[in-house]
Design a protein around this motif. Structure first.
Motif, mmCIF file in Angstrom:
data_model
loop_
_atom_site.group_PDB
_atom_site.id
_atom_site.type_symbol
_atom_site.label_atom_id
_atom_site.label_comp_id
_atom_site.label_asym_id
_atom_site.label_seq_id
_atom_site.Cartn_x
_atom_site.Cartn_y
_atom_site.Cartn_z
ATOM 1 N N LYS A 18 15.543 4.568 -14.998
ATOM 2 C CA LYS A 18 16.933 4.491 -14.575
ATOM 3 C C LYS A 18 17.031 4.048 -13.110
ATOM 4 O O LYS A 18 17.843 3.179 -12.766
ATOM 5 N N MET A 19 16.219 4.629 -12.249
ATOM 6 C CA MET A 19 16.242 4.276 -10.829
ATOM 7 C C MET A 19 15.792 2.834 -10.605
ATOM 8 O O MET A 19 16.367 2.116 -9.781
ATOM 9 N N VAL A 20 14.767 2.402 -11.337
ATOM 10 C CA VAL A 20 14.259 1.045 -11.170
ATOM 11 C C VAL A 20 15.296 0.035 -11.648
ATOM 12 O O VAL A 20 15.531 -0.985 -10.993
ATOM 13 N N ARG A 21 15.949 0.313 -12.766
ATOM 14 C CA ARG A 21 16.984 -0.596 -13.266
ATOM 15 C C ARG A 21 18.134 -0.689 -12.260
ATOM 16 O O ARG A 21 18.672 -1.769 -12.027
ATOM 17 N N LYS A 22 18.490 0.435 -11.663
ATOM 18 C CA LYS A 22 19.540 0.438 -10.656
ATOM 19 C C LYS A 22 19.101 -0.361 -9.436
ATOM 20 O O LYS A 22 19.880 -1.138 -8.872
ATOM 21 N N LEU A 23 17.850 -0.211 -9.030
ATOM 22 C CA LEU A 23 17.309 -0.943 -7.890
ATOM 23 C C LEU A 23 17.333 -2.447 -8.150
ATOM 24 O O LEU A 23 17.644 -3.236 -7.260
ATOM 25 N N LEU A 24 17.014 -2.843 -9.367
ATOM 26 C CA LEU A 24 16.944 -4.260 -9.692
ATOM 27 C C LEU A 24 18.315 -4.931 -9.739
ATOM 28 O O LEU A 24 18.424 -6.131 -9.528
ATOM 29 N N ARG A 25 19.374 -4.181 -10.015
ATOM 30 C CA ARG A 25 20.676 -4.821 -10.195
ATOM 31 C C ARG A 25 21.723 -4.464 -9.141
ATOM 32 O O ARG A 25 22.760 -5.100 -9.074
ATOM 33 N N ASP A 26 21.475 -3.459 -8.315
ATOM 34 C CA ASP A 26 22.499 -2.969 -7.398
ATOM 35 C C ASP A 26 22.109 -3.256 -5.946
ATOM 36 O O ASP A 26 21.087 -2.771 -5.461
ATOM 37 N N LYS A 27 22.942 -4.027 -5.262
ATOM 38 C CA LYS A 27 22.649 -4.420 -3.880
ATOM 39 C C LYS A 27 22.604 -3.210 -2.949
ATOM 40 O O LYS A 27 21.741 -3.120 -2.074
ATOM 41 N N GLU A 28 23.506 -2.270 -3.131
ATOM 42 C CA GLU A 28 23.525 -1.081 -2.277
ATOM 43 C C GLU A 28 22.266 -0.236 -2.462
ATOM 44 O O GLU A 28 21.723 0.309 -1.493
ATOM 45 N N GLU A 29 21.787 -0.138 -3.693
ATOM 46 C CA GLU A 29 20.551 0.608 -3.960
ATOM 47 C C GLU A 29 19.363 -0.085 -3.304
ATOM 48 O O GLU A 29 18.464 0.560 -2.782
ATOM 49 N N ARG A 30 19.346 -1.427 -3.316
ATOM 50 C CA ARG A 30 18.272 -2.174 -2.645
ATOM 51 C C ARG A 30 18.295 -1.905 -1.145
ATOM 52 O O ARG A 30 17.242 -1.730 -0.532
ATOM 53 N N LYS A 45 0.832 -1.207 0.000
ATOM 54 C CA LYS A 45 0.000 0.000 0.000
ATOM 55 C C LYS A 45 0.865 1.254 0.000
ATOM 56 O O LYS A 45 0.551 2.232 -0.666
ATOM 57 N N LEU A 46 1.958 1.207 0.745
ATOM 58 C CA LEU A 46 2.866 2.344 0.812
ATOM 59 C C LEU A 46 3.478 2.632 -0.553
ATOM 60 O O LEU A 46 3.494 3.777 -1.012
ATOM 61 N N VAL A 47 3.950 1.605 -1.236
ATOM 62 C CA VAL A 47 4.578 1.778 -2.549
ATOM 63 C C VAL A 47 3.561 2.279 -3.566
ATOM 64 O O VAL A 47 3.865 3.145 -4.390
ATOM 65 N N ASP A 48 2.348 1.750 -3.521
ATOM 66 C CA ASP A 48 1.322 2.157 -4.481
ATOM 67 C C ASP A 48 0.784 3.557 -4.224
ATOM 68 O O ASP A 48 0.382 4.246 -5.151
ATOM 69 N N GLY A 49 0.793 4.003 -2.963
ATOM 70 C CA GLY A 49 0.138 5.259 -2.642
ATOM 71 C C GLY A 49 1.026 6.459 -2.393
ATOM 72 O O GLY A 49 0.603 7.593 -2.596
ATOM 73 N N ASP A 50 2.252 6.254 -1.972
ATOM 74 C CA ASP A 50 3.124 7.352 -1.589
ATOM 75 C C ASP A 50 3.667 8.086 -2.822
ATOM 76 O O ASP A 50 4.151 7.463 -3.765
ATOM 77 N N LYS A 51 3.584 9.415 -2.793
ATOM 78 C CA LYS A 51 4.027 10.212 -3.945
ATOM 79 C C LYS A 51 5.523 10.084 -4.203
ATOM 80 O O LYS A 51 5.955 10.045 -5.348
ATOM 81 N N GLU A 52 6.311 10.012 -3.130
ATOM 82 C CA GLU A 52 7.763 9.898 -3.299
ATOM 83 C C GLU A 52 8.126 8.567 -3.977
ATOM 84 O O GLU A 52 8.979 8.527 -4.861
ATOM 85 N N PHE A 53 7.459 7.494 -3.581
ATOM 86 C CA PHE A 53 7.720 6.206 -4.208
ATOM 87 C C PHE A 53 7.218 6.182 -5.652
ATOM 88 O O PHE A 53 7.847 5.577 -6.519
ATOM 89 N N ARG A 54 6.091 6.824 -5.910
ATOM 90 C CA ARG A 54 5.595 6.893 -7.289
ATOM 91 C C ARG A 54 6.593 7.632 -8.181
ATOM 92 O O ARG A 54 6.839 7.239 -9.306
ATOM 93 N N ARG A 55 7.171 8.698 -7.650
ATOM 94 C CA ARG A 55 8.181 9.454 -8.387
ATOM 95 C C ARG A 55 9.422 8.584 -8.624
ATOM 96 O O ARG A 55 10.004 8.580 -9.695
ATOM 97 N N TYR A 56 9.799 7.835 -7.599
ATOM 98 C CA TYR A 56 10.948 6.931 -7.702
ATOM 99 C C TYR A 56 10.715 5.896 -8.802
ATOM 100 O O TYR A 56 11.584 5.642 -9.629
ATOM 101 N N PHE A 57 9.520 5.301 -8.802
ATOM 102 C CA PHE A 57 9.215 4.256 -9.782
ATOM 103 C C PHE A 57 8.896 4.805 -11.168
ATOM 104 O O PHE A 57 8.822 4.039 -12.128
ATOM 105 N N SER A 58 8.729 6.094 -11.308
ATOM 106 C CA SER A 58 8.501 6.654 -12.644
ATOM 107 C C SER A 58 9.807 6.767 -13.419
ATOM 108 O O SER A 58 9.790 6.968 -14.624
#
Length: 95
Positions: A71-83, A55-68
């Motif tokens: 580049k950030m999502v690709r980094k999240l998917l492959r980088d342990k430090e970003e995770r 619910k937090l990921v779907d509703g929070d504006k900061e997370f929506r901006r992050y997931f838009s």
């Protein structure tokens, strides 16, 4: 080992997938990016431990901006430090 035809077919599929992604609206791109993260094992483990994360990921504006950002999502998917940073951000929001 892949044959040349299989490799070429894989490249063509990737190109068409990317072109399709480019034609999506910003909201649809965000949904695609969220879905990519939701499919990962480490995120599914987080959701099992703390169901309110979804619910937090779907509703929070900061997370929506992050997931838009692709580049950030690709980094999240492959980088342990970003995770780890992302998990820390989730924990900060939950507490």
């Amino acid at each position: 080992m892949k044959t040349n035809e299989q490799a070429i077919w894989g490249i063509i599929k990737d190109v068409f997938s990317y072109v399709k992604y480019l034609t999506l609206s910003k909201e649809e791109k965000t949904e695609v990016n969220i879905r990519l993260v939701k499919d990962k094992y480490w995120f599914q483990e987080l959701m099992l431990n703390e169901p309110s994360i979804l619910k937090l990921v779907d509703g929070d504006k900061e997370f929506r901006r992050y997931f838009s950002s692709r580049k950030m999502v690709r980094k999240l998917l492959r980088d342990k430090e970003e995770r780890q940073r992302f998990k820390g951000l989730l924990n900060d929001r939950l507490n």
